[in-house]
Design a protein around this motif. Structure first.
Motif, short mmCIF file in Angstrom:
data_model
loop_
_atom_site.label_atom_id
_atom_site.label_comp_id
_atom_site.label_asym_id
_atom_site.label_seq_id
_atom_site.Cartn_x
_atom_site.Cartn_y
_atom_site.Cartn_z
N GLN A 37 0.82 -1.21 0.00
CA GLN A 37 0.00 0.00 0.00
C GLN A 37 0.86 1.26 0.00
O GLN A 37 0.42 2.32 -0.43
CB GLN A 37 -0.92 0.00 1.22
CG GLN A 37 -1.90 -1.15 1.25
CD GLN A 37 -2.95 -1.06 0.17
OE1 GLN A 37 -3.32 0.02 -0.25
NE2 GLN A 37 -3.42 -2.21 -0.29
N SER A 38 2.08 1.17 0.50
CA SER A 38 2.90 2.36 0.67
C SER A 38 3.68 2.75 -0.58
O SER A 38 4.26 3.83 -0.63
CB SER A 38 3.88 2.14 1.82
OG SER A 38 4.73 1.05 1.52
N SER A 39 3.70 1.90 -1.60
CA SER A 39 4.49 2.23 -2.78
C SER A 39 3.81 3.33 -3.59
O SER A 39 2.60 3.41 -3.67
CB SER A 39 4.73 0.99 -3.64
OG SER A 39 3.51 0.46 -4.08
N GLY A 40 4.63 4.18 -4.19
CA GLY A 40 4.11 5.29 -4.98
C GLY A 40 3.60 4.83 -6.34
O GLY A 40 3.81 3.69 -6.76
N LEU A 41 2.94 5.75 -7.04
CA LEU A 41 2.36 5.39 -8.34
C LEU A 41 3.42 5.12 -9.40
O LEU A 41 3.22 4.27 -10.27
CB LEU A 41 1.42 6.51 -8.81
CG LEU A 41 0.15 6.67 -7.99
CD1 LEU A 41 -0.72 7.78 -8.56
CD2 LEU A 41 -0.63 5.38 -7.92
N LEU A 48 3.86 -2.93 -12.68
CA LEU A 48 2.88 -3.39 -13.67
C LEU A 48 3.53 -3.59 -15.03
O LEU A 48 3.20 -4.55 -15.74
CB LEU A 48 1.73 -2.39 -13.76
CG LEU A 48 0.76 -2.43 -12.59
CD1 LEU A 48 -0.15 -1.21 -12.61
CD2 LEU A 48 -0.05 -3.71 -12.61
N ALA A 49 4.44 -2.71 -15.40
CA ALA A 49 5.15 -2.88 -16.67
C ALA A 49 5.94 -4.19 -16.66
O ALA A 49 5.94 -4.93 -17.64
CB ALA A 49 6.08 -1.69 -16.92
N GLY A 50 6.59 -4.49 -15.55
CA GLY A 50 7.34 -5.74 -15.43
C GLY A 50 6.44 -6.96 -15.53
O GLY A 50 6.75 -7.92 -16.24
N LEU A 51 5.32 -6.93 -14.84
CA LEU A 51 4.39 -8.06 -14.90
C LEU A 51 3.83 -8.24 -16.31
O LEU A 51 3.74 -9.36 -16.82
CB LEU A 51 3.24 -7.87 -13.90
CG LEU A 51 3.59 -8.08 -12.44
CD1 LEU A 51 2.47 -7.59 -11.53
CD2 LEU A 51 3.91 -9.54 -12.15
N ARG A 72 -8.41 1.01 -8.49
CA ARG A 72 -9.05 1.69 -7.35
C ARG A 72 -7.99 2.29 -6.44
O ARG A 72 -8.13 3.44 -5.99
CB ARG A 72 -9.92 0.70 -6.58
CG ARG A 72 -10.77 1.36 -5.51
CD ARG A 72 -11.69 0.39 -4.80
NE ARG A 72 -12.63 -0.18 -5.74
CZ ARG A 72 -12.96 -1.47 -5.80
NH1 ARG A 72 -12.41 -2.33 -4.97
NH2 ARG A 72 -13.83 -1.91 -6.66
N ARG A 73 -6.91 1.54 -6.17
CA ARG A 73 -5.81 2.08 -5.35
C ARG A 73 -5.13 3.25 -6.05
O ARG A 73 -4.75 4.23 -5.41
CB ARG A 73 -4.80 0.99 -5.03
CG ARG A 73 -5.26 0.05 -3.95
CD ARG A 73 -4.12 -0.80 -3.39
NE ARG A 73 -3.28 -1.42 -4.37
CZ ARG A 73 -3.29 -2.71 -4.69
NH1 ARG A 73 -4.13 -3.51 -4.08
NH2 ARG A 73 -2.48 -3.19 -5.59
N VAL A 74 -4.96 3.15 -7.37
CA VAL A 74 -4.34 4.23 -8.13
C VAL A 74 -5.20 5.49 -8.02
O VAL A 74 -4.68 6.59 -7.77
CB VAL A 74 -4.15 3.82 -9.61
CG1 VAL A 74 -3.80 5.01 -10.47
CG2 VAL A 74 -3.07 2.75 -9.71
N ALA A 89 1.53 9.59 -13.68
CA ALA A 89 1.71 8.14 -13.48
C ALA A 89 0.38 7.41 -13.59
O ALA A 89 0.32 6.31 -14.15
CB ALA A 89 2.36 7.88 -12.12
N LYS A 90 -0.69 8.01 -13.08
CA LYS A 90 -2.02 7.40 -13.19
C LYS A 90 -2.40 7.20 -14.65
O LYS A 90 -2.88 6.13 -15.04
CB LYS A 90 -3.05 8.29 -12.49
CG LYS A 90 -4.46 7.84 -12.69
CD LYS A 90 -5.43 8.89 -12.17
CE LYS A 90 -6.77 8.71 -12.82
NZ LYS A 90 -7.67 9.81 -12.57
#
Length: 150
Positions: A37-41, A48-51, A72-74, A89-90
């Motif tokens: 939860q603490s990681s920035g956008l 997400l790019a890596g996945l 939703r978190r974004v 970033a969003k």
């Protein structure tokens, strides 16, 4: 971040063996980073790019089931931040998810037929996903018409 994700995917594909389980370990690490939860956008975008670079199977099993919660978190992080970098970033995350996930959705979820189906399955990003999947093919899409035969 896109370049780093591509390099990571190439390294994983070329050095992953059944015995060292490199790909599963990298996927697990990225998935764990995505759940923080603490990681920035910007970090979320890189994860997400890596996945997504690890291929359609990873998108189908890791990203798509979580896409509604991810976005939703974004949205929540962006709403509580005044930083223009977060807003940028969003938009990058939205574009990445729509671009990378649309082909996987089209192949693995043919039962989704309407905008409502997509919005129910994927949340706020569903409408964009629908229009990306249902876009006409490049070149006008006149491949299966009968004009010009007679």
């Amino acid at each position: 971040r896109i370049t780093a994700a591509s390099v990571l995917a190439v390294l994983v594909r070329s050095h992953s063996l059944v015995t060292n389980q490199l790909q599963s370990r990298v996927i697990r690490m990225l998935h764990h980073a995505l759940d923080k939860q603490s990681s920035g956008l910007v970090i979320s975008f890189g994860v997400l790019a890596g996945l997504c670079e690890l291929g359609p199977l990873t998108i189908n099993t890791i990203v798509l089931p979580e896409i509604r919660n991810i976005f939703r978190r974004v949205e929540l992080k962006c709403a509580t931040s005044q930083d223009p970098i977060d807003r940028h970033a969003k938009e990058k995350i939205r574009a990445l998810l729509v671009h990378k996930c649309a082909d996987v959705v089209q192949e693995h979820m043919p039962e989704l037929l309407s905008v409502d189906d997509y919005e129910q399955k994927f949340g706020d990003i569903g409408r964009e996903m629908f229009f990306r999947v249902m876009r006409p093919p490049p070149g006008g899409g006149g491949g299966n018409t009968m004009t010009g035969i007679m």
